[in-house]
Scaffold this motif. Structure first.
Motif, mmCIF file in Angstrom:
data_model
loop_
_atom_site.group_PDB
_atom_site.id
_atom_site.type_symbol
_atom_site.label_atom_id
_atom_site.label_comp_id
_atom_site.label_asym_id
_atom_site.label_seq_id
_atom_site.Cartn_x
_atom_site.Cartn_y
_atom_site.Cartn_z
ATOM 1 N N ALA A 236 -34.863 46.956 -35.684
ATOM 2 C CA ALA A 236 -34.549 47.720 -36.894
ATOM 3 C C ALA A 236 -33.231 48.478 -36.771
ATOM 4 N N ILE A 237 -32.886 48.915 -35.570
ATOM 5 C CA ILE A 237 -31.641 49.681 -35.388
ATOM 6 C C ILE A 237 -30.537 48.820 -34.785
ATOM 7 N N ARG A 238 -30.751 47.530 -34.712
ATOM 8 C CA ARG A 238 -29.755 46.658 -34.080
ATOM 9 C C ARG A 238 -28.422 46.701 -34.799
ATOM 10 N N HIS A 239 -28.436 46.736 -36.117
ATOM 11 C CA HIS A 239 -27.167 46.749 -36.859
ATOM 12 C C HIS A 239 -26.385 48.030 -36.584
ATOM 13 N N VAL A 240 -27.087 49.151 -36.420
ATOM 14 C CA VAL A 240 -26.406 50.399 -36.096
ATOM 15 C C VAL A 240 -25.789 50.323 -34.701
ATOM 16 N N VAL A 241 -26.540 49.755 -33.762
ATOM 17 C CA VAL A 241 -26.039 49.611 -32.395
ATOM 18 C C VAL A 241 -24.786 48.743 -32.368
ATOM 19 N N VAL A 242 -24.805 47.648 -33.136
ATOM 20 C CA VAL A 242 -23.654 46.734 -33.156
ATOM 21 C C VAL A 242 -22.428 47.421 -33.751
ATOM 22 N N ILE A 243 -22.601 48.151 -34.838
ATOM 23 C CA ILE A 243 -21.470 48.836 -35.473
ATOM 24 C C ILE A 243 -20.864 49.871 -34.534
ATOM 25 N N LEU A 244 -21.706 50.676 -33.902
ATOM 26 C CA LEU A 244 -21.195 51.692 -32.980
ATOM 27 C C LEU A 244 -20.552 51.048 -31.752
ATOM 28 N N LEU A 245 -21.086 49.905 -31.320
ATOM 29 C CA LEU A 245 -20.483 49.209 -30.181
ATOM 30 C C LEU A 245 -19.097 48.687 -30.536
ATOM 31 N N ILE A 246 -18.946 48.142 -31.746
ATOM 32 C CA ILE A 246 -17.633 47.652 -32.183
ATOM 33 C C ILE A 246 -16.632 48.808 -32.243
ATOM 34 N N LEU A 247 -17.055 49.923 -32.807
ATOM 35 C CA LEU A 247 -16.165 51.083 -32.883
ATOM 36 C C LEU A 247 -15.834 51.617 -31.497
ATOM 37 N N ARG A 248 -16.804 51.549 -30.594
ATOM 38 C CA ARG A 248 -16.553 52.023 -29.228
ATOM 39 C C ARG A 248 -15.552 51.112 -28.525
#
Length: 323
Positions: A236-248
């Motif tokens: 459920a939170i995978r999309h949030v993790v991916v977005i923050l990882l890209i920004l990181r």
């Protein structure tokens, strides 16, 4: 006989009226949603004043900038300062240290807020949960000066509490602050202690948006807490993790300047010197402002390339990405 020019004039009149109609539609929507636009107005003004207007200053990187003469009268030198940067003897040392510290942060620091958010979400006692969150958030509000001071008084060789205990117990003192082998790990652990708790906010908000009926169905099917986390919470939170990882990934060229400036010493310069400290030493201490601006442009371009690459890879793997 009908004038063949007439249809073209009618078509042209329609084309000229179309932008007017679009503008009226825009005004109508602007008036209708005026409170939403007023809500985002401070943010737009912030980015316009502090982000877009200062971009005019990137021209300094192509000038032999003289603060007394100003940008208009300073001599243009083209890519001279970029050539000086790439031709610097320790350029690859700066690149290695910058990427090395960020890779350690990416591997060790990035998963910690996710794990902390998952653990806090499993706490059922509300008072204990809120107190724990407050304790985890507190270090974020401390300045790096305080964090560096605490680190010094904890692990320094002479007055550190840890080394004093080791000495009292008859054990050998551990040299950490002046040991280049431990410097990257020390910087990463400091970042985890200071900001990992604050990073849980976004993940806790994402977890709060998960439909509770999914957990109820999983309980009926006999799934335990670990199974619920693995098959419901994390997807459920995978999309949030991916977005923050890209920004990181886009900040791979950015290192905590204040943190490194306070923690570095002559014995660890070979692993502590990064692009930010190079820009500070040359742009501020030596007055070579154009060098500092050139370093900033180089970091920005590399960060943009990394964001685009990470976003492309995430889309190839079936994720939405950031755009």
């Amino acid at each position: 006989m009908e004038n063949p020019v007439t249809p073209n004039l009618k078509a042209d009149s329609k084309l000229t009226l179309q932008p007017t109609h679009s503008f009226r539609l825009f005004l109508r929507r602007l008036i209708l949603h005026r409170y939403f636009y007023l809500l985002i107005l401070p943010g737009c003004l912030y980015f316009f004043i502090f982000k877009f207007i200062p971009m005019w200053g990137i021209l300094i990187a192509f000038q032999d900038y003289n603060p007394f003469a100003g940008m208009m009268k300073s001599k243009w030198v083209g890519f001279q300062y970029f050539q000086d940067l790439f031709g610097y003897d320790h350029f690859y040392v700066l690149l290695r240290n910058t990427l090395g510290i960020n890779f350690m942060n990416l591997i060790l620091y990035f998963p910690v807020p996710i794990l902390m958010a998952l653990m806090l979400n499993e706490v059922r006692h509300e008072v204990f949960k809120r107190v724990s969150q407050s304790i985890f958030y507190l270090p974020h509000f401390l300045s790096w000066v305080v964090v560096a001071g605490l680190t010094f008084f904890m692990i320094s060789t002479d007055v550190g509490a840890v080394n004093k205990l080791l000495h009292d117990w008859g054990m050998q003192r551990i040299v950490i602050l002046s040991n280049s082998d431990y410097f990257w790990l020390l910087i990463t652990l400091q970042s985890i202690w200071k900001d990992a708790g604050w990073g849980t906010i976004i993940f806790l908000a994402a977890i709060a948006g998960v439909n509770p009926s999914l957990y109820e169905s999983a309980v009926v099917d006999g799934a335990g807490r670990l199974r619920q986390i693995w098959h419901i919470t994390l997807p459920a939170i995978r999309h949030v993790v991916v977005i923050l990882l890209i920004l990181r990934v886009g900040h791979m060229m950015d290192v905590g300047f204040e943190q490194l400036l306070l923690m570095m010493n002559p014995l660890v310069m070979n692993v502590a010197d990064v692009f930010d400290t190079y820009a500070y030493n040359n742009g501020v201490l030596k007055g070579e402002i154009s060098t500092g601006v050139a370093v900033g442009i180089f970091k920005g371009i590399v960060g943009l390339i990394l964001v685009l690459g990470a976003n492309f890879i995430s889309k190839k793997m079936g994720e939405d990405g950031i755009f």
